[in-house]
Motif scaffolding. Structure first.
Motif, PDB file in Angstrom:
ATOM      1  N   HIS A  78       0.845  -1.191   0.000  1.00 30.16           N
ATOM      2  CA  HIS A  78       0.000   0.000   0.000  1.00 30.16           C
ATOM      3  C   HIS A  78       0.883   1.244   0.000  1.00 30.16           C
ATOM      4  CE1 HIS A  78      -3.530   2.480   0.492  1.00 30.16           C
ATOM      5  NE2 HIS A  78      -2.849   3.198   1.358  1.00 30.16           N
ATOM      6  N   ASP A  79       0.573   2.139  -0.905  1.00 27.71           N
ATOM      7  CA  ASP A  79       1.278   3.411  -1.004  1.00 27.71           C
ATOM      8  C   ASP A  79       0.241   4.526  -0.867  1.00 27.71           C
ATOM      9  OD1 ASP A  79       2.524   5.770  -1.773  1.00 27.71           O
ATOM     10  OD2 ASP A  79       3.637   4.845  -3.416  1.00 27.71           O
ATOM     11  N   PRO A  80       0.198   5.212   0.279  1.00 29.92           N
ATOM     12  CA  PRO A  80      -0.807   6.249   0.473  1.00 29.92           C
ATOM     13  C   PRO A  80      -0.692   7.387  -0.542  1.00 29.92           C
ATOM     14  CG  PRO A  80       0.563   5.996   2.439  1.00 29.92           C
ATOM     15  CD  PRO A  80       1.045   5.023   1.435  1.00 29.92           C
ATOM     16  N   TYR A  81       0.505   7.615  -1.057  1.00 31.37           N
ATOM     17  CA  TYR A  81       0.701   8.678  -2.047  1.00 31.37           C
ATOM     18  C   TYR A  81       0.108   8.261  -3.392  1.00 31.37           C
ATOM     19  CZ  TYR A  81       3.555  10.410   1.672  1.00 31.37           C
ATOM     20  OH  TYR A  81       3.960  10.860   2.906  1.00 31.37           O
ATOM     21  N   GLU A  82       0.335   7.034  -3.775  1.00 30.67           N
ATOM     22  CA  GLU A  82      -0.265   6.524  -5.007  1.00 30.67           C
ATOM     23  C   GLU A  82      -1.778   6.449  -4.864  1.00 30.67           C
ATOM     24  OE1 GLU A  82      -0.229   2.465  -7.651  1.00 30.67           O
ATOM     25  OE2 GLU A  82       1.626   3.057  -6.662  1.00 30.67           O
ATOM     26  N   ALA A  83      -2.253   6.012  -3.714  1.00 33.01           N
ATOM     27  CA  ALA A  83      -3.698   5.957  -3.478  1.00 33.01           C
ATOM     28  C   ALA A  83      -4.308   7.352  -3.585  1.00 33.01           C
ATOM     29  CB  ALA A  83      -3.983   5.348  -2.105  1.00 33.01           C
ATOM     30  N   THR A  84      -3.584   8.349  -3.096  1.00 30.72           N
ATOM     31  CA  THR A  84      -4.071   9.733  -3.165  1.00 30.72           C
ATOM     32  C   THR A  84      -4.123  10.223  -4.604  1.00 30.72           C
ATOM     33  OG1 THR A  84      -3.242  10.197  -0.948  1.00 30.72           O
ATOM     34  CG2 THR A  84      -3.661  12.103  -2.360  1.00 30.72           C
ATOM     35  N   THR A  85      -3.092   9.937  -5.378  1.00 35.04           N
ATOM     36  CA  THR A  85      -3.116  10.369  -6.783  1.00 35.04           C
ATOM     37  C   THR A  85      -4.229   9.665  -7.548  1.00 35.04           C
ATOM     38  OG1 THR A  85      -1.418   8.758  -7.428  1.00 35.04           O
ATOM     39  CG2 THR A  85      -0.659  10.959  -6.838  1.00 35.04           C
ATOM     40  N   ASP A  86      -4.450   8.395  -7.260  1.00 38.10           N
ATOM     41  CA  ASP A  86      -5.548   7.672  -7.913  1.00 38.10           C
ATOM     42  C   ASP A  86      -6.896   8.284  -7.545  1.00 38.10           C
ATOM     43  OD1 ASP A  86      -3.671   5.956  -9.010  1.00 38.10           O
ATOM     44  OD2 ASP A  86      -4.099   4.309  -7.607  1.00 38.10           O
ATOM     45  N   PHE A  87      -7.065   8.606  -6.257  1.00 38.38           N
ATOM     46  CA  PHE A  87      -8.319   9.183  -5.794  1.00 38.38           C
ATOM     47  C   PHE A  87      -8.562  10.548  -6.438  1.00 38.38           C
ATOM     48  CE2 PHE A  87     -11.029  11.552  -2.882  1.00 38.38           C
ATOM     49  CZ  PHE A  87     -12.071  10.655  -2.692  1.00 38.38           C
ATOM     50  N   VAL A  88      -7.534  11.385  -6.435  1.00 38.03           N
ATOM     51  CA  VAL A  88      -7.652  12.728  -7.016  1.00 38.03           C
ATOM     52  C   VAL A  88      -7.956  12.631  -8.510  1.00 38.03           C
ATOM     53  CG1 VAL A  88      -6.314  14.801  -7.590  1.00 38.03           C
ATOM     54  CG2 VAL A  88      -6.283  13.906  -5.267  1.00 38.03           C
ATOM     55  N   SER A  89      -7.283  11.732  -9.201  1.00 50.25           N
ATOM     56  CA  SER A  89      -7.517  11.559 -10.643  1.00 50.25           C
ATOM     57  C   SER A  89      -8.953  11.152 -10.923  1.00 50.25           C
ATOM     58  CB  SER A  89      -6.563  10.513 -11.226  1.00 50.25           C
ATOM     59  OG  SER A  89      -5.247  10.971 -11.167  1.00 50.25           O
ATOM     60  N   SER A  90      -9.481  10.242 -10.118  1.00 49.87           N
ATOM     61  CA  SER A  90     -10.865   9.800 -10.342  1.00 49.87           C
ATOM     62  C   SER A  90     -11.856  10.930 -10.063  1.00 49.87           C
ATOM     63  CB  SER A  90     -11.199   8.570  -9.504  1.00 49.87           C
ATOM     64  OG  SER A  90     -11.284   8.891  -8.139  1.00 49.87           O
ATOM     65  N   LEU A  91     -11.588  11.737  -9.037  1.00 49.45           N
ATOM     66  CA  LEU A  91     -12.479  12.871  -8.757  1.00 49.45           C
ATOM     67  C   LEU A  91     -12.357  13.955  -9.819  1.00 49.45           C
ATOM     68  CD1 LEU A  91     -12.497  13.631  -4.917  1.00 49.45           C
ATOM     69  CD2 LEU A  91     -14.326  12.724  -6.329  1.00 49.45           C
ATOM     70  N   TYR A  92     -11.158  14.151 -10.341  1.00 48.48           N
ATOM     71  CA  TYR A  92     -10.950  15.196 -11.342  1.00 48.48           C
ATOM     72  C   TYR A  92     -11.833  14.956 -12.563  1.00 48.48           C
ATOM     73  CZ  TYR A  92      -8.748  18.559 -14.416  1.00 48.48           C
ATOM     74  OH  TYR A  92      -8.529  19.620 -15.268  1.00 48.48           O
ATOM     75  N   GLU A  93     -11.913  13.717 -12.975  1.00 44.62           N
ATOM     76  CA  GLU A  93     -12.733  13.383 -14.147  1.00 44.62           C
ATOM     77  C   GLU A  93     -14.206  13.714 -13.912  1.00 44.62           C
ATOM     78  OE1 GLU A  93     -11.410  12.615 -17.042  1.00 44.62           O
ATOM     79  OE2 GLU A  93      -9.479  12.787 -16.036  1.00 44.62           O
ATOM     80  N   LYS A  94     -14.664  13.611 -12.692  1.00 46.90           N
ATOM     81  CA  LYS A  94     -16.076  13.835 -12.358  1.00 46.90           C
ATOM     82  C   LYS A  94     -16.389  15.283 -11.987  1.00 46.90           C
ATOM     83  CE  LYS A  94     -16.089   9.237 -10.347  1.00 46.90           C
ATOM     84  NZ  LYS A  94     -16.083   8.500  -9.098  1.00 46.90           N
ATOM     85  N   THR A  95     -15.371  16.093 -11.762  1.00 49.51           N
ATOM     86  CA  THR A  95     -15.578  17.457 -11.269  1.00 49.51           C
ATOM     87  C   THR A  95     -15.894  18.410 -12.409  1.00 49.51           C
ATOM     88  OG1 THR A  95     -14.078  17.057  -9.426  1.00 49.51           O
ATOM     89  CG2 THR A  95     -14.514  19.353  -9.964  1.00 49.51           C
ATOM     90  N   GLN A  96     -16.992  19.124 -12.250  1.00 53.11           N
ATOM     91  CA  GLN A  96     -17.381  20.141 -13.225  1.00 53.11           C
ATOM     92  C   GLN A  96     -16.670  21.438 -12.870  1.00 53.11           C
ATOM     93  OE1 GLN A  96     -19.363  19.655 -15.954  1.00 53.11           O
ATOM     94  NE2 GLN A  96     -19.269  17.510 -15.340  1.00 53.11           N
ATOM     95  N   ALA A  97     -15.938  21.988 -13.826  1.00 53.08           N
ATOM     96  CA  ALA A  97     -15.228  23.250 -13.590  1.00 53.08           C
ATOM     97  C   ALA A  97     -15.044  23.962 -14.928  1.00 53.08           C
ATOM     98  CB  ALA A  97     -13.886  22.992 -12.915  1.00 53.08           C
TER      99      ALA A  97
END
Length: 138
Positions: free
Chosen positions: A83-102
């Motif tokens: 488990h890499d919390p930094y990689e998990a964070t980048t994965d999470f942010v990437s998935s949210l970025y795709e869904k975020t309207q801006a």
């Protein structure tokens, strides 16, 4: 005598929990959250620039190899990353970025900084960051 022993044991147990509580969990969470924000922004720009290099330097500082406060869990025999919390964070942010309207009426594409700030301030991001607490360096 039994009371004194009980008080002593309770006090010693309390001191142990204070030492454990001495870990600055809030600072560790903030550091990982800042790492995610930096990644969110820099990942959207492919061309090199002074700003991109600056953000990449900040990301490096927040990472495990910099001054990051989370540890990467590895299999001690194979060195496989479990488990890499930094990689998990980048994965999470990437998935949210795709869904975020801006979107903006002035541009035909997503406004990166606006989207990344929306993610940074989202309760879902705070909740995710808390799931990484078991990996805070103690």
């Amino acid at each position: 005598m039994k009371r004194m022993l009980a008080v002593l044991l309770l006090t010693a147990g309390h001191l142990g929990s204070v030492a454990y509580a001495g870990v600055d969990v809030a600072a560790a969470r903030q550091s990982l959250k800042n790492y995610g924000l930096g990644y969110c922004i820099v990942n959207q720009f492919k061309a090199e620039s002074d700003l991109k290099r600056d953000i990449e330097s900040a990301i490096g500082g927040y990472s495990f190899m910099g001054k990051g406060m989370h540890s990467i869990q590895q299999n001690e025999d194979t060195l496989e990353t479990l488990h890499d919390p930094y990689e998990a964070t980048t994965d999470f942010v990437s998935s949210l970025y795709e869904k975020t309207q801006a979107n903006s009426k002035h541009r035909d594409k997503k406004v990166v900084f606006h989207a990344c700030l929306a993610i940074y301030n989202a309760q879902a991001f705070d909740d995710f960051i808390k799931t990484q607490d078991p990996y805070i360096t103690r």
